[in-house]
Design a protein around this motif. Structure first.
Motif, PDB file in Angstrom:
ATOM      1  N   ASP A  58      19.502 -48.856  74.505  1.00 33.14           N
ATOM      2  CA  ASP A  58      18.851 -47.701  75.135  1.00 33.14           C
ATOM      3  C   ASP A  58      19.246 -47.583  76.608  1.00 33.14           C
ATOM      4  O   ASP A  58      19.491 -46.488  77.111  1.00 33.14           O
ATOM      5  CB  ASP A  58      17.332 -47.792  75.015  1.00 33.14           C
ATOM      6  N   HIS A  92      24.547 -50.005  67.199  1.00 37.78           N
ATOM      7  CA  HIS A  92      23.104 -50.106  67.052  1.00 37.78           C
ATOM      8  C   HIS A  92      22.538 -48.791  66.527  1.00 37.78           C
ATOM      9  O   HIS A  92      21.505 -48.777  65.892  1.00 37.78           O
ATOM     10  CB  HIS A  92      22.439 -50.447  68.393  1.00 37.78           C
ATOM     11  N   TYR A  93      23.236 -47.713  66.831  1.00 36.62           N
ATOM     12  CA  TYR A  93      22.777 -46.385  66.448  1.00 36.62           C
ATOM     13  C   TYR A  93      23.944 -45.586  65.875  1.00 36.62           C
ATOM     14  O   TYR A  93      25.101 -45.846  66.193  1.00 36.62           O
ATOM     15  CB  TYR A  93      22.241 -45.616  67.667  1.00 36.62           C
ATOM     16  N   SER A  97      22.106 -40.340  66.362  1.00 42.21           N
ATOM     17  CA  SER A  97      20.996 -40.974  67.080  1.00 42.21           C
ATOM     18  C   SER A  97      21.290 -41.092  68.566  1.00 42.21           C
ATOM     19  O   SER A  97      20.420 -40.858  69.398  1.00 42.21           O
ATOM     20  CB  SER A  97      20.706 -42.359  66.511  1.00 42.21           C
TER      21      SER A  97
END
Length: 124
Positions: A58, A92-93, A97
């Protein structure tokens, strides 16, 4: 799916031998099937083993968005940057996303200070 994987394999291994038309075809296929290409790239080539690990995806997405906008790419689609991030870093995404997260996140000065506080700056 198998024919796409074969096209991806040819694009990665035969790029220098391919003529202009085939190169255009390879690029078009990769753009049309970005997520499938990333999945293939990480699972079926050594590059998946060499992808850079990301502890906080993130934060990476937030920082990438900041850099992208700082460089003046506000009008260009963020999915181009998301595609390149997905190739270079552990997955991770999905691309979708990443684009959704980046459009939803607002950059706060406190976030930058947090990133700066955790960074260790030195010679490579």
């Amino acid at each position: 799916m198998l024919w796409r994987q074969e096209i991806f394999r040819l694009a990665l291994s035969g790029w220098t031998q391919a003529n202009k038309n085939y190169r255009h075809f390879f690029k078009s296929m990769i753009v049309a099937y970005r997520q499938q290409f990333i999945d293939y790239y990480h699972a079926q080539t050594v590059m998946g083993e060499l992808a850079f690990p990301v502890g906080e995806p993130d934060t990476m997405i937030l920082f990438s968005k900041l850099w992208y906008e700082y460089e003046g790419y506000k009008g260009a689609p963020f999915r181009q940057l998301a595609f390149n991030l997905s190739l270079s870093f552990e997955q991770h995404y999905s691309l979708k996303s990443i684009c959704t997260l980046s459009s939803a996140q607002m950059i706060d000065p406190g976030d930058l200070l947090d990133i700066y506080a955790r960074a260790r700056i030195g010679n490579c």
